[in-house]
Design an enzyme around this catalytic site. Sequence first.
Site, PDB file in Angstrom:
ATOM      1  N   ASP A  19       0.862  -1.187   0.000  1.00 55.80           N
ATOM      2  CA  ASP A  19       0.000   0.000   0.000  1.00 55.80           C
ATOM      3  C   ASP A  19       0.896   1.234   0.000  1.00 55.80           C
ATOM      4  O   ASP A  19       2.102   1.147   0.277  1.00 55.80           O
ATOM      5  CB  ASP A  19      -0.896  -0.039   1.241  1.00 55.80           C
ATOM      6  N   GLU A  23      -8.691  15.740   7.108  1.00 56.13           N
ATOM      7  CA  GLU A  23      -9.605  16.790   7.542  1.00 56.13           C
ATOM      8  C   GLU A  23      -8.988  17.641   8.642  1.00 56.13           C
ATOM      9  O   GLU A  23      -9.150  18.860   8.666  1.00 56.13           O
ATOM     10  CB  GLU A  23     -10.920  16.169   8.007  1.00 56.13           C
ATOM     11  N   THR A  78      -2.650   1.336  -4.649  1.00 60.06           N
ATOM     12  CA  THR A  78      -3.157   2.473  -3.877  1.00 60.06           C
ATOM     13  C   THR A  78      -4.469   2.971  -4.460  1.00 60.06           C
ATOM     14  O   THR A  78      -4.777   2.714  -5.629  1.00 60.06           O
ATOM     15  CB  THR A  78      -2.125   3.612  -3.860  1.00 60.06           C
ATOM     16  N   ASP A  80      -5.031   6.269  -4.447  1.00 55.78           N
ATOM     17  CA  ASP A  80      -4.769   7.661  -4.829  1.00 55.78           C
ATOM     18  C   ASP A  80      -4.780   7.841  -6.339  1.00 55.78           C
ATOM     19  O   ASP A  80      -4.726   6.879  -7.107  1.00 55.78           O
ATOM     20  CB  ASP A  80      -3.414   8.108  -4.277  1.00 55.78           C
TER      21      ASP A  80
END
Length: 925
Positions: free
Chosen positions: A414, A512, A688, A690
Amino acid sequence: MDCSLVRTLVRRYCAGEENWVDSRTIYVGHREPPPGTEAYIPQRYPDNRIVSSKYTFWNFIPKNLFEQFRRIANFYFLIIFLVQLIIDTPTSPVTSGLPLFFVITVTAIKQGYEDWLRHKADSAMNQCPVHFIQHGKLVRKQSRKLRVGDIVMVKENETFPCDLIFLSSNRGDGTCHVTTASLDGESSHKTHYAVQDTKGFHTEEDIDGLHATIECEQPQPDLYRFVGRINVYSDLNDPVVRPLGSENLLLRGAKLKNTEKIFGVAIYTGMETKMALNYQSKSQKRSAVEKSMNVFLIVYLCILISKALINTVLKYVWQSEPFRDEPWYNQKTESERQRNLFLRAFTDFLAFMVLFNYIIPVSMYVTVEMQKFLGSYFITWDEDMFDEETGEGPVVNTSDLNEELGQVEYVFTDKTGTLTENNMEFKECCIEGHVYVPHVVCNGQVLPNASGIDMIDSSPGVSSREREELFFRALCLCHTVQVKDDEDSVDSPQKSPDSGKSCVYISSSPDEVALVEGVQRLGFTYLRLKDNYMEILNRDNDVERFELLEILSFDSVRRRMSVIVKSATGEIYLFCKGADSSIFPRVIEGKVDQIRSRVERNAAEGLRTLCVAYKRLTQEEYGGVCQLLQAAKVALQDREKKLAEAYEQIEKDLILLGATAVEDRLQEKAADTIEALQKAGIKVWVLTGDKMETAAATCYACRLFRRDTQLLELTTKKIEEQSLHDVLLELSKTVLHYSGSLTRDNFSGFSTDMQDYGLIIDGAALSLIMKPREDGSSSNYRELFLDICRSCSAVLCCRMAPLQKAQIVKLIKFSKEHPITLAIGDGANDVSMILEAHVGIGVIGKEGRQAARNSDYAVPKFKHLKKMLLVHGHFYYVRISELVQYFFYKRHRQERAAPLAGVHLLDVPGSLRCSGILLRCLLRV
C-alpha cells in the site's frame, strides 16, 4: 411455537421473494406500542453471551482427535499402530503408538490450554456488570442476561455491552464520542448522534416512558453499514418516523469517551453483534516447504507400498518349494495350513508395511513444529526491528510461514501509511488562481519562526475577496471534525491563535484535521458544533454561526462530501469538497483551467489534492432537497443506492472556489528498502487508491521508478482513445521483444544496457481486463497483461478498491509460475490483499491495527521489511531445508540396512518372530 419464524416463512414464501424484507422489529423497553398501531408479536433473539471458544468439556476429546487425525501423517501412523495391534508383526505396537500418542497429547494440551484461556476471557466478558432501565429505575445485572429491547446506560470510559441504538446523552446536542480501537484499531475519536426525537430524554423516568419501535436489517458483519428506522409514538399523533444509520449505532467493543453517560436500546446481542460476526477464522496458509513435505510423504508412502508388495510376492515365490515353506525349525500348525491364501497374503503385506514403516519419519513433524515455534522468537527478539518512536516491536501471529519469508518473489505494498507516514501537513491552497501558503501546521504544532500569510502570485482584487472568504468558510464547515473539549465542556468560544489559545481537533481522517488546522493559520478558526450550529472565528475575531441542515457523507465511490448550512442572514449554502475527478465534472462556473493546472502540478509533486465548490440554494430548492433525502433515508431496501442517486441530483451545477494540497511524507528508509528488495530480485508493486499523478510522484521519491524508467500507461484515458485489445497489443510489442534477454539480475530494473519499463494501471482498466469477454473468456487479456507486467521492473496500480487489490494479488498468485507473494499494508482496506497473499504483513500505523491483527506478521515500519525478508527469511529457509533433508537422509541410510534384515524375514510370520531382535539391532545401526 416460534411465531416469528412462522411469520417470516409466510412473508417470504407467500408474499414472494421480491417483496420479502429481511428485517426485524424491536420494541424499545419491551413496551407494546399504543393500541391500533400494529400487533405485538414477541420475537426470540439470542442472549448477550459471547462464545469465542472452540471446544466444550464434552466435545473436546472427540472433536480434537478428529481434527488432528485429518492430517495425513497422523492418520497414517494411526493405521500402522492399529495394524500392529491386530496382526503378528516384527515390531512392538509401542514403537508406533508411543510417538503418535506423544504428538497427539502435546498438541491436545496446547490447544486445550489456548481454548481454556478463551473460556476464561468469555466468562469475564459475560459476567461484567451492566446498568439498564427497568420500571423507571437503574438496575444492575450481568452482561450475559441482556436481551434485545433492553435500554442500557453506559458511562464514560465504559465499553458498550452490545450493539445499541443511541437514544440520548448528557450533552445538549445529543452527541457522544467513541473509540473503536478494539474493532478496527482506529484510536481516533468518532462522533455519533442520538435520535432527533429522543435526545432530550436525560433521566431514567423520561427514557422509561418512551414508546417506540425500531425496524432494522438482520445482523451482518459490516462495521460501517447499518440500515433502519425508528417509529416514535405519541398519545394523539401518528408516529414520527426517523431514519437510522451507522452514525446512530454504537457497536459492542467500542468505548465511550468525553461523554458522561448515554442511553441506548439493544438491537443486536451476543453472537449477533457485529463484533462477534467479525470473528471469522482466517484460511489456513501452508508454506511451500510444508507442501513439499507432504509430497515427499506421498512419494515415500508409494515406495513403502511398492516394497511391501515386492517382498510379499518374493515371499510366496520363495515358499513355492515345500521344504522352504515349512523348514524344520518352524513347522506350521494345522490352522495355519488351512487359512485362506488371500487372507494370508494380505496379512503378510501389512506385516511388511509395518516392517518398513521407519521410512516415514514421524519425529520429523514434531521437530519441524518445534523449530518453527522457537525460531519465530528470533524476529520478536530483534532489537533492530524495534521502533523507539512508537514503542512497538515486530509481532509474529503465526510461525507456520517463517521459511516462506525467504522465498518471496512479489511484494505488493500500500502507499498511504505504508510507504508514507500518514502524517498530513497542509502545504497550500489555490483560490481563484491565487496560491496561499500558510504556516506549516502538523498535528497541531506550528513550526518555529513562521508568521503571517505568505501569498504567491498577485494578491486578489476586491472582487475576489468574497470568494476567498467563502473558500475559507467552506473549509471550516465542510468536515466531520470535532473540537476536543476542555474539562468536558465549552463555556466560551475558543480564542484565536493570535490570542494564545488554539483549538485541538479530533477526527477519524487526518486529512480533515490538516485542512482545518491549515485554514486556522489563514485567519479562520473552526470553534465548535453546539445545538446544531457550527461556530467559526473570522479574521476580524467575530464569531459566525451557521445552522447545520444536512450532511452528505463521504464515500469511496463518490469521493466527495457536502454540507448544507444556513447563515445568520438566512442564506442557504451547499459546500462540497472532494477529488478533482469528482468535482470538475459538476462545476459550471469558476476558474477551472487555472485551478486544474495547479492541482496537476501539486499531484506531480506527490501532494494530496482536494477541490472545493459551492452553490446557493433557495428555500424552495432546499425543501425539495429535504424531501429527496428523507425519502432515501427512511428506505429499508436499497437505501445506499437511493441515497447515492439523491446525492447525484443534489451535488450538481456547482461553482468552483479552489483547491487544497496536503503532503504525506515518505517513511524513513522506505526508498532504501525498495531498492534492496529489487536488487534481491523481488518485484515490488504499489497498490493504492490515490490518483495517478500523486502515486507516480511517490514512486519516484521511493525509487520504485527511476528517472530513466519509461512509463507505460494502461489507464481509462488511454482505453478511451483506443480499444483495450489495441492498447494491450501496443504495450506488448513495446516491451516483450526485450523479455528474451532479461535475467533475474536485470529483471529488477537495474540493468544499465537495457531499457527499464514501469507500468501504471488504474482500477477501471483492471476491471475491463478481469471482466469476462462476450465469448465467456477473459484469459487472453489476463495472460497478455501478465506478460507485460513480467517485462516491467515495477508496477503501480492506482485508483484501486480494496477488492481489486486482492484481485491483483490473486492474479499473480495463480499465474503459471505460481510465485510466492507478500502483501503489506496498514489499513482496513488492505486486509483483503493481506489475507489473499501467501504471506501477509501488517504495519502498525495510524490507520489502526486491523491490518496487523489479520496479518501473519506485523512490523512497526516499512523499513523493517528489508531485514525480515533478506535476513530472517533467508536463514529460516536454510534452517528448515537442512532439517528436512537431514531427516530424509537419515531414513535413507536406515533403509540401506533393510535388505540385510530382509534375507532372514522371508518366512512371515514365523521368521518375523525369530528375527525381530536382529532387525531392531540393525535399525539402531
